[in-house]
Each structure stands twice: as structure tokens, then as C-alpha cells.
Design a protein around this motif. Structure first.
Motif, PDB file in Angstrom:
ATOM      1  N   LYS A 377      15.283  16.204  26.776  1.00 31.51           N
ATOM      2  CA  LYS A 377      13.874  15.941  26.490  1.00 31.51           C
ATOM      3  C   LYS A 377      13.730  14.712  25.599  1.00 31.51           C
ATOM      4  O   LYS A 377      14.647  14.339  24.878  1.00 31.51           O
ATOM      5  N   THR A 378      12.551  14.104  25.670  1.00 23.61           N
ATOM      6  CA  THR A 378      12.226  12.996  24.781  1.00 23.61           C
ATOM      7  C   THR A 378      11.453  13.535  23.587  1.00 23.61           C
ATOM      8  O   THR A 378      11.040  14.709  23.563  1.00 23.61           O
ATOM      9  N   ASN A 379      11.228  12.680  22.595  1.00 26.66           N
ATOM     10  CA  ASN A 379      10.449  13.105  21.434  1.00 26.66           C
ATOM     11  C   ASN A 379       9.006  13.426  21.828  1.00 26.66           C
ATOM     12  O   ASN A 379       8.373  14.298  21.229  1.00 26.66           O
ATOM     13  N   ARG A 380       8.488  12.720  22.828  1.00 22.93           N
ATOM     14  CA  ARG A 380       7.127  13.035  23.298  1.00 22.93           C
ATOM     15  C   ARG A 380       7.103  14.415  23.948  1.00 22.93           C
ATOM     16  O   ARG A 380       6.131  15.160  23.795  1.00 22.93           O
ATOM     17  N   ASP A 381       8.161  14.775  24.674  1.00 19.67           N
ATOM     18  CA  ASP A 381       8.226  16.116  25.280  1.00 19.67           C
ATOM     19  C   ASP A 381       8.241  17.207  24.219  1.00 19.67           C
ATOM     20  O   ASP A 381       7.813  18.335  24.476  1.00 19.67           O
ATOM     21  N   LEU A 382       8.739  16.882  23.029  1.00 21.77           N
ATOM     22  CA  LEU A 382       8.824  17.864  21.938  1.00 21.77           C
ATOM     23  C   LEU A 382       7.562  17.875  21.083  1.00 21.77           C
ATOM     24  O   LEU A 382       7.550  18.453  19.987  1.00 21.77           O
ATOM     25  N   ASP A 383       6.479  17.233  21.560  1.00 27.38           N
ATOM     26  CA  ASP A 383       5.182  17.224  20.866  1.00 27.38           C
ATOM     27  C   ASP A 383       5.250  16.558  19.499  1.00 27.38           C
ATOM     28  O   ASP A 383       4.542  16.952  18.563  1.00 27.38           O
ATOM     29  N   MET A 384       6.123  15.569  19.345  1.00 25.35           N
ATOM     30  CA  MET A 384       6.140  14.788  18.115  1.00 25.35           C
ATOM     31  C   MET A 384       4.873  13.931  18.070  1.00 25.35           C
ATOM     32  O   MET A 384       4.394  13.486  19.122  1.00 25.35           O
ATOM     33  N   PRO A 385       4.265  13.711  16.896  1.00 25.23           N
ATOM     34  CA  PRO A 385       3.064  12.871  16.819  1.00 25.23           C
ATOM     35  C   PRO A 385       3.299  11.521  17.479  1.00 25.23           C
ATOM     36  O   PRO A 385       4.386  10.941  17.389  1.00 25.23           O
TER      37      PRO A 385
END
Length: 871
Positions: A377-385
Motif C-alpha cells: 500500500k501507499t501512504n495515501r492508501d493508509l489514509d495519511m493526510p
């Protein structure tokens, strides 16, 4: 067909013979028999006619009979044969093929029946097909090799065994075809190997002198032995050196006689390989030296002609050190993996699509998410701001583009708080030199950020206070401010330098120690250290692994080791400060973060140790600067203090003088004094003396808290209850309703019971006086306690409040809003001094009822090491 041909002819001849006999009897007795007897031979005549017709059909159409004759064994052989089977006529038209041919060539059965045998031949690689056909007829069978072509155009070598067969009056060809692709490849390899070996042997044997020199000077073990019984004929110097035998002890003996084989099965394998393929290539074997040391080598053997006799030349590459190194590398890899899985820093790896390839378990403790949630997963997939995603993506893309290290700071928002991290991005190159992934080392710097924020806040308050207290000290204040800025810049530079050179294990500036725990719960010798430990303590890695943990602790810290170990065993981790001692005797203050985990089934402790010499020096200098600022503040308020003291003390002194002068006046006038008037005067004199004493006590209290008190755990709720008991009478007299909402249980705070009660009494007195001077009918005081990050005490009243422009001066000594005679303005200043000495804070605000709320924030008592370790 030939299998059934002769039995069938015999049967037909036999039937014809019987029929002839019957016919002869019929003619001989024709005249003697009547018509009834002739009628009895009708079946025999019919049988004879049928047999005659069958013979004619067999002789005229033999192949048709063969086709329809049921042969179950033929079908079984055709279907399940491993080799390709063909039957074709003289024109090479296919008559029958088996399933193996269909599978190998890719043609269907119908397609084969429309083809000729030579359609399968690659004429470019086998132009002599007609000559081969002549040999098949001449030799009544012929085996040859050629190249066939599949339906898809690919070719493969085959071995064909063909022979002609006669069925009836017609000739056919029966062929057995075998795919020899693998055999050809092996033969080519063997041929090339033999060519190479023969070339090398010829070159070596070209000159006996050169051969001897090369043989004896070779760094690998070489020997020549007889093929018949394996007795050594010649050995080189490397053989003598590595085996430990002299040349005389070896020549004429076999390897079995000198006990060189560790496993006799290896000798059988060598013999088998020599029998099967005539050579041995890089066979890994174990052998004993003369000293019975077990070595490992790669054995290669070739057949040579030496002096007219078939011999074996053996070459042995000793790989004992290589095997030992491989084992050590594997162990080191396992230890490194264990360290990665247990190090408190977060280790992760990203691919070129900015997806997680790996994260270590530390990410779960930091984010609350299991490490498997990150993979792929990417950081965007992990709901990071989105803001943080942009920072991350830009940093990762920069490292992929430039191939250089990069450092970023970011935060991760959890449900209850925000955590800050510092990340070092390190490129990982492929063998072609391209960046194929990025390794990221993240360290939790939340506490450092909080300390920096708190330090910055305090610094701003200190600067504003000094600036507002006196203009006369502006120059000194600017110098102090500049010094603080330089200190901060130095600390920032130190942090940047630390981030720049921090990496995992040997690449980090922090020292990393790995040491074991014995069965009786005591520290064992050090297992592993990184380069930072060696540089800091002045020992080599070998020296450190021979030392115990106590050897690198200063005497004053060495006595703490048992308690430190007990805490780590109970809590699994501990952060503490101790003093290390170098090889030269120099003492170094350090901060150690120790974690307990299991390595190879044994409990070990991993300690990440940071040198805090500069931090200790900076803290001491900052403390000195703070004390200097406080002294300057005290000096700035000295004039005000002097005026306030003079004013406060002059009032009771004037009252004393007036009363004494009045008594003397009435004594001089009347000669005597009324007893009651004298007693009233003395009471007034005593009250004024008490007032002076109270002023002096408060001044002492103000001065007394300049030196740091001895702090211990205090119960805030208990102090509140005692203060309420003390003020109970005044509350009743002032008709004030007091409510309290106390959190129970409440963690202890760090302070003094007497000082804590004094602060609460001062605030209650201040609230009572404020309510008495207000016009409120229902007077009320509310006391609440609660625990968050700090222990919080709030005392609120519903009086008239404190004007905003006076709130900043409310804690200054001798500042008061009361009328003359109602106080000297030291109460809140004393309370502020006491709270500050407890490392707490006091603030005030106007509440929703228009009154004043004083809020006190105390740090939670955290003195585990003071109680348990003794620090």
C-alpha cells in the motif's frame, strides 16, 4: 501378418486334404450307394467350397485381411509406447502412427494419414534421405540419426531404427523414432568438456618441465594416481602443505589407506561418476588432514595418460574457509534480521511505485496498525493526510531520481494524539546501478518536539518578562537572548549532524549494545556492539566482547545495574541515564534505551545509547541563565519591594507610635491611666506587632522558595481537604458556599505537602476577599481536580473577576487591587514561586460566571529510578 500366415496355410491345407479324401470316397462308392448316402455329403461339399473361396481371398487380398484382423497387443504397443512408432508403405505414405507421434509432432491422426514420411525431415539438415532408404533395404534394417520438423516449424534431433517388413505380397517400413535432444546437448557438453580438458592436458604435457612447475606451483591441491587401484604417483606442494603429510608418506598409498575420506560413500560416488561419464566435476567432499582436521573441498578428476598408463589427475579446491565464512554470514544475517525486528526505530522499504515492501514490528507500536496492513500500500492508501502524502511522495521521488540520501520530518495523527517522526531515506541500488528501492529509518521525535516547544514557550515567556520588568536591563536581556539563540542554533546544528550520520547499527551515531542475561538474572558479557561504541569507549570490538557491562559503567552507576536489570525484566523496556567510563578512564554521561527480547531462544537486551554530554552541559548553562534571569527579575523588583515593605511596616509602626504617644499624653495629663484604656492600648499594640510579624513571615516565604525544594510524591486531594478545613471558619463567616469535584483516584504530583496546602489557602483567601468585595448575593467557590497529561487544580469564584489589563501583573510581588490595609500583594507572588519550584504552572482566566478561575498544572510524579534505581 507373418505371425499368423503359416498356421492359416496349414489349416487350409489340412481342410483341403480332408475334403480330397472325402471326395475320393464319394467317387469310389458312388455306384454302391444310393441317393440318400450322397445327400449326406452335401455339408462337406459346402465346407470345401467355403474353404476354397477363403484361400483365394487370402491370396488375392492379404493386406485387407491384415487390416481387419483383431490384434489387441498391437493396439496396446501403439498407444502406450514411449517412443514414436510409424508404419508406412513403399511410397512413404503413413499406414499407422501411435499417440506419442501425435503428441510430439503436433499433427492429428488424419493429418498424418495424408502425409509422407519424408515430410517430417528437415532437408536442409538431412539431404541424404534417399541413400538412407537404400541402406534400410540393403541391411534389412538400419539405425541412423537425422533432424525432424514439427508442425510449428521447430526442429529436433532424432534416432531412427527402420526395417522393412513383408505383409502378404506387399512391402512396408516399420520405424521406431526416439527424441535425442537431451542426449545431443549432453554429448555436446561432454565433447566440449573433453576438448577443453584434452587441450589443457596437452598444454600441460607439452613440456614436462612446464608441467612439473605448474603442477607443483599450483595453489590448489593436485595429485596423480593410478586408475587401477588409486595409488598416488605424484602430489604437489599444496597437497603436502594442506594435508600435513610428507611426500614419502603419500606416494604409493591410497586415500583410503591414509584415512583421508570422511565418508567412504564419497569414494563410491567418485568411482560411479568415473565409470558413468569418465570424469568428476566440482564434487563437494569432506576429507581429513594428517592432524585429523576436517576440511571441505571441491574435487575434480579427469582421466589422463601418464607414462603410457591410464591415470587420474585430481584437483581439490579447499573451501573450508569459504564454508565457514558462509556459515558466519548466515548467522550474521539472522542476527541482523533479529535486530531489525526489535529495534525501536521504524524500518521500512518502498518500491518505485511508492508502495511499502517491508516494515518492521516497531510500526505497530508507533501507529497502532499491524505491519501487514502496510505491505503493498501507499501512504495515501493508509489514509495519511494529503499534506503528509505530498511530503512523502516528493521525498521518495527525489531519492529515486537523484540516488542521494534525504531527510524529512512528518507527523502521524492517532486517535488521541499526534506523533512526530524524523525519517532518513536511503537509496538501494540494483546491480546495474539503478535505484530499485528506498530504505527508510524513522525515529519517534514526539517527545523532543514537545520539549522544544516547551523550551521555546518558556524562552519567550522569559524574554517577555525580562523585557517588561526593566528597560534598564535591555542590553543584558538582548545578550541573554542572543546567547539562547546561539545555544538553540548549536543544538539544532548538533541535531542536524546527528540526523545526517544516523543509520542502522554501524551507520548510526548512537551506540548499540547487545548483551545476554544469565540464568541467575545478571548481566553476561557483551555479545555485539557497533562502531559507535568502539569509537566512544576506545575499545576494539574484540576487547568489548570480552568485557561485562559493569566494566564500562562508572563506579557510581555500577551499583545501579541489579535494579536496572530487574526493571527491564519486569517492564521489557527502560530508558535511563547512567555514566559510562572509557578505556582511558574518562566519564561520559549517556541516555540508554534498553529493550528485552529473545534471540536464538535466549533472553538478550538491546540498548541504544546516546551521549548526552552536550545536553547536560546545555541544561546546566540554561539553568544558570534561568537563575541569572530570575536574579535580574528580583533586582528589577527590588525598588518596588522596598517601597512596599516600607509602606506596609510604616503603617503599623505609625499606629504603634500614635497609641504609645496617646498613652504617654494621658499619663502626663492625669498622672494615672484607666486600666481598661491601658489594656485596649496594649491589645492594639500587640495586633500591630502581629501585623508586622505577618509581613516579615510572608517576606521569608517569598525568599525561602528561591532554592529548589526537596520534592516527593504529594496527594493533591488531601492538600485540598486540609486547606478547606483551615478556611472553614472564614467561609462560614463570609457566608460563602464551597463545592468541590475531586477526581479519585488521582496520580501523585511532585512537590511538598506544606507548600501545596499554603498555595491552596492563598488562593482561597484571595477568592474570599474577591467575593466579599463583590455585590454577589449567592457567593460560591468551586474546587476541581483532574488528571490529563498534567494534574490540574482549578479554583473558581463568581466574584467580579480581574480586568484583562491587570492579569499579567497579578503575580508580581506587592501588586494588589485591594484597598490599603487589606493586603500587601505578596500572596499570589508567593503562590507563583511555590508552584514554579514544583515545576508547575499557574494561570488565570475569566470564567462564564464573570468571576476568576485559577488553574494550576502540576507534572505527574515520575520517580521510578529515584525509588527503584536510586538515581
Amino acid at each position: 501378418m507373418s505371425r499368423f500366415k503359416f498356421p492359416l496355410i496349414y489349416m487350409i491345407v489340412f481342410l483341403l486334404l480332408i475334403a480330397g479324401i472325402m471326395l475320393t470316397d464319394l467317387l469310389n462308392y458312388h455306384s454302391q450307394q444310393n441317393n440318400i448316402m450322397i445327400n449326406s455329403y452335401y455339408p462337406i461339399i459346402i465346407l470345401l467350397i467355403v474353404t476354397f473361396i477363403s484361400l483365394i481371398i487370402y491370396l488375392v487380398f492379404p493386406e485387407q485381411i491384415y487390416k481387419f484382423y483383431p490384434l489387441s497387443m498391437k493396439n496396446v504397443l501403439l498407444k502406450y509406447a514411449n517412443d514414436i512408432l510409424f508404419l508406412f508403405d513403399c511410397d512413404f505414405n503413413f499406414i499407422e502412427i501411435n499417440d506419442k507421434a501425435i503428441k510430439t509432432y503436433g499433427y492429428s491422426h488424419k493429418e498424418f494419414l495424408k502425409m509422407k514420411f519424408h515430410d517430417l525431415i528437415d532437408h536442409n539438415k538431412c539431404p541424404q534421405f534417399n541413400e538412407i532408404c537404400k541402406k534400410i533395404d540393403s541391411y534389412h534394417g538400419y539405425i541412423y540419426e537425422t533432424v525432424h520438423q514439427r508442425k510449428d516449424g521447430s526442429t529436433f534431433p532424432v534416432e531412427i531404427s527402420s526395417r522393412p517388413i513383408i505383409a502378404g505380397r506387399k512391402k512396408y517400413y516399420h520405424s521406431i523414432i526416439r527424441d535425442i535432444t537431451v542426449r545431443k546437448q549432453v554429448e555436446d557438453q561432454l565433447r566440449q568438456a573433453n576438448l577443453d580438458l584434452n587441450t589443457k592436458i596437452k598444454e600441460l604435457l607439452h613440456s614436462e618441465e612446464k608441467f612439473n612447475k605448474a603442477f607443483h606451483a599450483s595453489p590448489v591441491i593436485m595429485s596423480i594416481s593410478t586408475l587401477k587401484d588409486g595409488r598416488y604417483m605424484e602430489i604437489n606442494d599444496s597437497f603436502v602443505r594442506l594435508h600435513g603429510y610428507s611426500r614419502e608418506e603419500i606416494i604409493g598409498r591410497t586415500a583410503l589407506e591414509i584415512g583421508a575420506w570422511n565418508d567412504p560413500c564419497d569414494r563410491d560416488i567418485v568411482a560411479q561418476l568415473l565409470n558413468e561419464q569418465g570424469y568428476v566435476k566440482n564434487l563437494e567432499v569432506n576429507y581429513f588432514t594428517k592432524a585429523r582436521e576436517l576440511h571441505t573441498g571441491l574435487l575434480s578428476i579427469e582421466l589422463i595418460n601418464f607414462g603410457g598408463e591410464q591415470c587420474l589427475i585430481a584437483i581439490m579446491h579447499d573451501i573450508t574457509d569459504l564454508k565457514r565464512t558462509e556459515k558466519q554470514l548466515q548467522q550474521s544475517k539472522q542476527e541482523l534480521t533479529t535486530l531489525l525486528e526489535n529495534i525501536p526505530d521504524i524500518i521500512s522499504r518502498f518500491d518505485r511505485n511508492l508502495r511499502y515492501l517491508y516494515v518492521n514490528p516497531a510500526v505497530t507500536q508507533a501507529t497502532g496498525l499491524h505491519q501487514n496492513c502496510f505491505i503493498g500500500k501507499t501512504n495515501r492508501d493508509l489514509d495519511m493526510p494529503e499534506e503528509q502524502v505530498h511530503i512523502w511522495n516528493r521525498a521518495l521521488e527525489k531519492v529515486f531520481m537523484t540516488g542521494k540520501n534525504h531527510i524529512i520530518e512528518f507527523y502521524y495523527q492517532l486517535a488521541d494524539k499526534q506523533k512526530h517522526f524524523e525519517s532518513r531515506l536511503i537509496p538501494e541500488n540494483s546491480p546495474q546501478g539503478e535505484v530499485e528501492s528506498v530504505l527508510v529509518i524513522c525515529r519517534n521525535i514526539t517527545m523532543r518536539k514537545e520539549m522544544e516547544h516547551r523550551l521555546t514557550t518558556y524562552q519567550e515567556q522569559l524574554e517577555n518578562m525580562v523585557y517588561k520588568r526593566t528597560l534598564a536591563l535591555k542590553k543584558s536581556n538582548e545578550q541573554l537572548k542572543q546567547e539562547i539563540i546561539e545555544r538553540l542554533q548549536a543544538e539544532t546544528a548538533l541535531q542536524q549532524s546527528e540526523r545526517k550520520y544516523r543509520a542502522l547499527f554501524n551507520n548510526t551515531n548512537d551506540a548499540i549494545l547487545l548483551h545476554g542475561i544469565s540464568g541467575n538474572n545478571s548481566f553476561e558479557s557483551i555479545i555485539e556492539v557497533n562502531d559507535a561504541v568502539c569509537r566512544r569507549l576506545g575499545y576494539t570490538r574484540e576487547e568489548l566482547t570480552q568485557l561485562s557491562l559493569a566494566d564500562i559503567y562508572a563506579p557510581e552507576s555500577r551499583r545501579l545495574l541489579p535494579n536496572i536489570l530487574n526493571i527491564i525484566l519486569n517492564r521489557k523496556h527502560l530508558t535511563f541515564e547512567v555514566i559510562h567510563i572509557t578505556k582511558t578512564g574518562q566519564k561520559i554521561p549517556v541516555e540508554a534505551a534498553s529493550h528485552l527480547f529473545t534471540l536464538n531462544g535466549k533472553k538478550v537486551i538491546l540498548s541504544v545509547i546516546r551521549d548526552i554530554t552536550e545536553r547536560k552541559r546545555a541544561e546546566a548553562e540554561l539553568q544558570e541563565a534561568r537563575q541569572q534571569a530570575e536574579r535580574l527579575q528580583t533586582m528589577a523588583s527590588l525598588a518596588t519591594m522596598t517601597a512596599g515593605i516600607a509602606h506596609e511596616i510604616n503603617q503599623p509602626l505609625n499606629s504603634l507610635k500614635i497609641m504609645v504617644d496617646g498613652l504617654l499624653f494621658w499619663h502626663d495629663r492625669n498622672g494615672t491611666l484607666d486600666e481598661n484604656e491601658l489594656i485596649d492600648g496594649l491589645k492594639n499594640i500587640s495586633a500591630q506587632a502581629d501585623r508586622i510579624s505577618l509581613i516579615i513571615r510572608r517576606m521569608k516565604a517569598l525568599v525561602r522558595h528561591e532554592s529548589p525544594p526537596n520534592l516527593y510524591p504529594c496527594n493533591l486531594n488531601s492538600a485540598v481537604e486540609k486547606a478547606i478545613v483551615t478556611m472553614h471558619a472564614q467561609l462560614l463567616a463570609s457566608n460563602i458556599k464551597l463545592r468541590n469535584i475531586l477526581q479519585n483516584p488521582l496520580p501523585p504530583l511532585s512537590g511538598e505537602n506544606f507548600g501545596l496546602e499554603e498555595v491552596i489557602v492563598i488562593l482561597l483567601v484571595n477568592a474570599i476577599q474577591a467575593l466579599n468585595n463583590s455585590r454577589q448575593i449567592d457567593k460560591e467557590i468551586l474546587i476541581t481536580t483532574r488528571s490529563e497529561r498534567y494534574i490540574i487544580l482549578e479554583i473558581s469564584d463568581n466574584g467580579s473577576g480581574v480586568p484583562t489589563d491587570l492579569q499579567e501583573k497579578i503575580f508580581e510581588p506587592f501588586f494588589t487591587t485591594k484597598e490599603v490595609g487589606q493586603g500587601m500583594g505578596l500572596g499570589l507572588s508567593i503562590a507563583h514561586t511555590i508552584i514554579t519550584s514544583f515545576h508547575g504552572q499557574i494561570s488565570l482566566r475569566t470564567n462564564e460566571k464573570g468571576g476568576t478561575t485559577f488553574q494550576l498544572d502540576f507534572p505527574v510524579y515520575n520517580n521510578d529510578l529515584i525509588e527503584e534505581v536510586g538515581l
